[in-house]
Scaffold this motif. Structure first.
Motif, mmCIF file in Angstrom:
data_model
loop_
_atom_site.group_PDB
_atom_site.id
_atom_site.type_symbol
_atom_site.label_atom_id
_atom_site.label_comp_id
_atom_site.label_asym_id
_atom_site.label_seq_id
_atom_site.Cartn_x
_atom_site.Cartn_y
_atom_site.Cartn_z
ATOM 1 N N GLN A 12 3.272 5.699 -5.923
ATOM 2 C CA GLN A 12 3.527 5.293 -7.430
ATOM 3 C C GLN A 12 4.791 4.754 -7.630
ATOM 4 O OE1 GLN A 12 2.235 9.559 -8.988
ATOM 5 N NE2 GLN A 12 0.875 7.881 -9.982
ATOM 6 N N ASP A 49 0.752 -1.076 -0.145
ATOM 7 C CA ASP A 49 0.012 -0.034 -0.209
ATOM 8 C C ASP A 49 0.807 1.002 -0.122
ATOM 9 O OD1 ASP A 49 -2.283 -1.602 0.102
ATOM 10 O OD2 ASP A 49 -2.490 -1.444 2.151
ATOM 11 N N ARG A 50 1.991 1.159 0.666
ATOM 12 C CA ARG A 50 2.918 2.341 0.866
ATOM 13 C C ARG A 50 3.396 2.578 -0.524
ATOM 14 N NH1 ARG A 50 8.163 3.473 2.973
ATOM 15 N NH2 ARG A 50 8.409 1.084 3.650
ATOM 16 N N ARG A 77 2.256 1.695 -3.539
ATOM 17 C CA ARG A 77 1.236 1.977 -4.550
ATOM 18 C C ARG A 77 0.908 3.322 -4.360
ATOM 19 N NH1 ARG A 77 -2.753 -1.637 -3.408
ATOM 20 N NH2 ARG A 77 -2.252 -2.995 -5.134
ATOM 21 N N ALA A 78 0.864 3.998 -3.081
ATOM 22 C CA ALA A 78 0.586 5.337 -2.552
ATOM 23 C C ALA A 78 1.529 6.191 -3.156
ATOM 24 C CB ALA A 78 0.326 5.769 -1.189
#
Length: 392
Positions: free
Chosen positions: A214, A208-209, A211-212
């Motif tokens: 990018q 998640d980190r 992906r956030a």
């Protein structure tokens, strides 16, 4: 001799794989192979293409009435995304007047990918020629080949599984090793295929980190093979040593940059007394025993009867939503790398591919030692060898 060959591009009509060397009489179903294809598409952090492709094999040769017949087995896996790429990936000549957008030419190579080196090698200014084949989509065909190898090994009493040891900074403790029972007990819907639920939550948070931001994140997976008899592989020549063959197979997986057998990395900083596995003997079972398996089941280039354990280290994927700096292949001007559809994390999927490559290496080693033009013959040869070991 067990061998396989794949063909096809990431966005072409289909992927094809030919598997040669399987004895006649092996029970084969497309559904058994498809299970591994579905597992390859799973895992937290996968991208949009996984919602498009629903991989399944179509067996086109080598199997009759549910059994191998001794010839090469050929399988085809359709690319469902191909209809959107028919012009760009046509085998015919480019239509007159078709521009870069229509043909989806790639002039801005991605750092960390095969784009630039492949373009230089093959004398092209369109990296699409390179990246379509260099894409990890090709591993779909490998997993299909590995599915046949897995069926062959299971018939001979060998099972292969994988689990995730790390994603980014979220990692399982190095010791003790995760036992086989815990690995095979991992639920099929586990998001990271990790044997520890608390660590798995941290792995999901790492994805998640990334992906956030990018970005992408790598990790570590381990493949374990149980039921492997002693004596596969050889110390005879450099290219017959089993750990070397297994290392090559795992390093051939996209983004894998390092492989260790057993506790290979940790052993480099320890005294020998803390590295080598002491040998005992159990008169009741008439078998040699080991209190530890630091060698990962391979000594002197050969299996030693313990579980084969190989660990692979995966770099973050090189296609990033927020691209890195690059240079235009034609005018050499500074540019931002092209952005292809991508995943944030593929460690669990890479583990499935690692299982397939391990199964292929072991299947080849089995056929080298036990031979056989039919499964009956191969199984009989193995049974005779196991009886020989019991009487040693």
């Amino acid at each position: 001799m067990f061998r396989f060959l794949t063909a096809g591009e990431s966005h072409g009509p289909a992927l094809t794989v030919i598997v040669d060397g399987l004895p006649a009489g092996l029970e084969v179903t497309a559904e058994a192979v498809d299970r591994d294809l579905r597992r390859r598409q799973a895992g937290y952090g996968r991208g949009g293409r996984m919602a498009i492709e629903h991989d399944a094999v179509r067996v086109t040769g080598g199997v009759r009435l549910g059994r191998t017949i001794g010839g090469p087995v050929s399988m085809v896996i359709e690319n469902r995304d191909y209809p959107a790429w028919t012009e760009a990936m046509s085998a015919g000549a480019a239509p007159k007047g078709a521009g870069d957008d229509t043909l989806r030419r790639v002039r801005r190579p991605r750092p960390g990918h095969a784009d630039l080196a492949g373009s230089l090698k093959h004398d092209t200014h369109d990296a699409r020629d390179v990246l379509e084949r260099a894409s990890a989509r090709e591993t779909t065909a490998r997993v299909a080949a590995g599915g046949l190898a897995r069926l062959f090994l299971e018939r001979l009493g060998v099972a292969v599984a994988s689990h995730t040891l790390a994603v980014g900074t979220a990692a399982m403790p190095l010791e003790p090793e995760v036992p086989w029972d815990r690995i095979v007990a991992i639920p099929s819907d586990s998001p990271m295929r990790c044997a520890d639920a608390a660590v798995e939550k941290k792995m999901v948070a790492e994805v998640d980190r990334a992906r956030a931001a990018q970005d992408s994140v790598g990790g570590v997976f381990q493949v374990v093979a149980a039921g492997v008899p002693a004596g596969l592989g050889s110390y005879r020549q450099w290219d017959t040593r089993l750990e070397a063959r297994l290392g090559q197979a795992l390093l051939s997986i996209h983004a894998v940059k390092a492989v260790e057998i057993g506790e290979g990395v940790a052993s480099a900083s320890r005294f020998g007394s803390r590295v080598h596995d002491a040998i005992g003997y159990d008169p009741a079972t008439r078998r040699f025993t080991r209190p530890t398996n630091r060698a990962g089941g391979i000594e002197g280039g050969m299996t030693n009867g313990q579980e084969v354990r190989a660990t692979a280290y995966l770099k973050p994927l090189s296609t990033l939503p927020r691209p890195l700096d690059t240079v235009d292949l034609i005018d050499k001007s500074p540019a931002q790398a092209v952005v292809e559809r991508t995943d944030t994390c593929v460690v669990p999927a890479a583990g499935v591919i690692g299982e397939s490559m391990t199964a292929i290496v072991l299947a080849e080693a089995f056929l080298e030692k036990f031979g056989g033009d039919s499964m009956t013959e191969t199984a009989r040869n193995l049974e005779g060898y196991l009886a020989q070991l019991e009487g040693y």
